[in-house]
Design an enzyme around this catalytic site. Structure first.
Site, short mmCIF file in Angstrom:
data_model
loop_
_atom_site.label_atom_id
_atom_site.label_comp_id
_atom_site.label_asym_id
_atom_site.label_seq_id
_atom_site.Cartn_x
_atom_site.Cartn_y
_atom_site.Cartn_z
N ARG A 28 122.50 22.26 27.45
CA ARG A 28 123.50 21.44 26.73
C ARG A 28 122.79 20.60 25.67
NH1 ARG A 28 124.80 16.69 28.56
NH2 ARG A 28 125.13 17.24 30.74
N TYR B 40 143.50 22.85 6.35
CA TYR B 40 143.62 23.60 7.60
C TYR B 40 144.45 22.74 8.57
CZ TYR B 40 142.53 25.70 12.03
OH TYR B 40 142.66 26.29 13.25
C1 LIG Z 1 139.63 28.30 11.27
C2 LIG Z 1 139.40 27.09 10.45
C3 LIG Z 1 139.08 25.87 11.07
C4 LIG Z 1 139.03 25.69 12.58
O1 LIG Z 1 138.07 26.49 13.20
P1 LIG Z 1 138.20 26.97 14.74
O2 LIG Z 1 136.94 27.72 14.98
O3 LIG Z 1 139.44 27.82 14.82
O4 LIG Z 1 138.31 25.76 15.58
C5 LIG Z 1 138.85 24.77 10.25
N1 LIG Z 1 138.92 24.87 8.90
C6 LIG Z 1 139.23 26.03 8.28
C7 LIG Z 1 139.30 26.04 6.80
C8 LIG Z 1 139.48 27.16 9.02
O5 LIG Z 1 139.79 28.29 8.39
#
Ligand SMILES: *Cc1c(COP(=O)(O)O)cnc(C)c1O
Length: 372
Positions: free
Chosen positions: A47, A99
């Site tokens: 970890r 996002y």
């Molecule tokens: C997919 C994505 C995220 C989040 O990532 P995860 O691995 O799904 O938690 C954040 N920002 C952007 C622009 C993304 O495309």
């Protein structure tokens, strides 16, 4: 050194026991002390640190030009950690087009943690400037943005943040360091959902934060990673290190394919609008030319005949896979308003496409038949 060479050098590891060229996977959670009670290789418990994670973090830092990177189990774990580095009563500026998980975690969790945020159009520098408050500590930028592909001026926003004594971080998931390196434009940190292009094969979840300097912010993020424990597995780190070796090749080809698809869609009579920063008609074209090597492999387009037309096109495609996410070698298509649910502000006639490595002519032919 050119990016391609840097990617291969940065993912090179040295296994002194076997001289293996391909990095071994270290599944061990714990590491042995010697007779003097010392840890000869510095590892104690996975970890806290693991050889595969160490290798991945060094590679991510090298690609973005940062001093240090901190890897996580998902993009959202990286975002959450960066926000946890702030303090109650701090204020954050976030894009109005981001996002969906970024505002979601701020509202669902950090709200009652006392962190406040303001959504602002990051393409409007006057609006950004006016949104700063005395307690604004962080500016979060995402460019190109999801799902409208808006382009924020990295250099100008970094200057505004510095003038207000705030840090700035860029979600660089869509552009990747192949096409855009925010730290070179004055940003303090970069966030990646490595789930997407770094992995590149739709088979792992991961995230990382890369810091320009190994200062207080980076050290807080490291502490939260080690104590909070939202760490990626050794196998996922290994897959990511392997993905990085072909990142430039994939991203450039996928971007070239996307540019062809965008040009085709822009002339189609049933398409109202194409959101792709590589088109001269895009309002962010000039800035994208300045700060990106290519315009990327993501695009969205809007149908003249509304949501029903968009859903019909999506139902008729045969090569594109109807699925969420992005950045893999296969092309995906998605109706974002459905994916985001009732609170979505995405235009209902919009389809988002993640362009993969199929031949662009085949992708164009598929969209042509689906558009009818
Ligand atoms: C997919 C994505 C995220 C989040 O990532 P995860 O691995 O799904 O938690 C954040 N920002 C952007 C622009 C993304 O495309």
């Amino acid at each position: 050194m050119h990016f391609e060479t840097r990617a291969l050098q940065a993912t090179r590891t040295h296994d002194t026991q076997t001289s293996a060229v391909a990095t071994p996977i270290y599944l061990s959670t714990t590491f042995e002390r010697n007779e003097e009670n010392l840890l000869p290789n510095g590892f104690i418990y996975s970890r806290t640190a693991n050889p595969n994670r160490d290798a991945l973090e060094k590679a991510c830092a090298a690609l973005e030009g940062g001093e240090v990177a901190v890897a996580f189990a998902s993009g959202q774990a990286a975002t959450t950690t960066l926000l946890q580095c702030l303090r109650p009563h701090d204020h954050v500026l976030i894009p109005d087009d981001a996002y969906f998980g970024t505002p979601a975690i701020l509202q669902a969790h950090f709200d009652h943690w006392g962190l406040t945020c303001t959504k602002v159009d990051m393409t409007d520098l006057e609006a950004v400037s006016a949104a700063f408050q005395a307690n604004t500590k962080l500016v979060w930028v995402e460019t190109p943005s999801n799902p409208l592909l808006k382009i924020a001026d990295l250099q100008a926003i970094a200057q505004l943040a510095r003038a207000h004594n705030a840090r700035c971080v860029c979600d660089n998931t869509w552009a990747t360091p192949v096409l855009q390196r925010p730290l070179e434009h004055g940003f303090d940190a970069v966030m990646h959902a490595t789930t997407k292009y770094f992995g590149g094969h739709s088979d792992l979840l991961g995230g990382c934060l890369v810091f320009k300097q190994n200062g207080e912010l980076a050290q807080r993020a490291r502490q939260l990673q080690q104590l909070g424990g939202a760490v990626p597995s050794a196998f996922d780190c290994w897959l990511l290190l392997r993905g990085i070796k072909t990142l430039a090749l994939r991203v450039r080809q996928q971007s070239a394919n996307a540019a062809q698809l965008a040009a085709f869609l822009a002339t189609h009579p049933r398409v109202e609008r194409v959101n792709y920063p590589g088109l001269e008609s895009h309002v962010g074209y000039e800035i994208a030319q300045r700060q990106m090597e290519m315009a990327g492999a993501m695009l969205s387009f809007q149908l003249k005949d509304g949501a029903a037309a968009a859903l019909l096109v999506k139902s008729k495609v045969q090569l594109f896979i109807r699925a969420t996410s992005l950045g893999g070698v296969e092309s995906l298509i998605e109706h974002r308003a459905t994916a985001e649910g009732p609170l979505s502000t995405t235009p209902p006639n919009l389809l988002r496409v993640s362009v993969g490595l199929e031949h662009p002519n085949d992708l164009i032919a598929d969209l042509a038949q689906a558009l009818g």
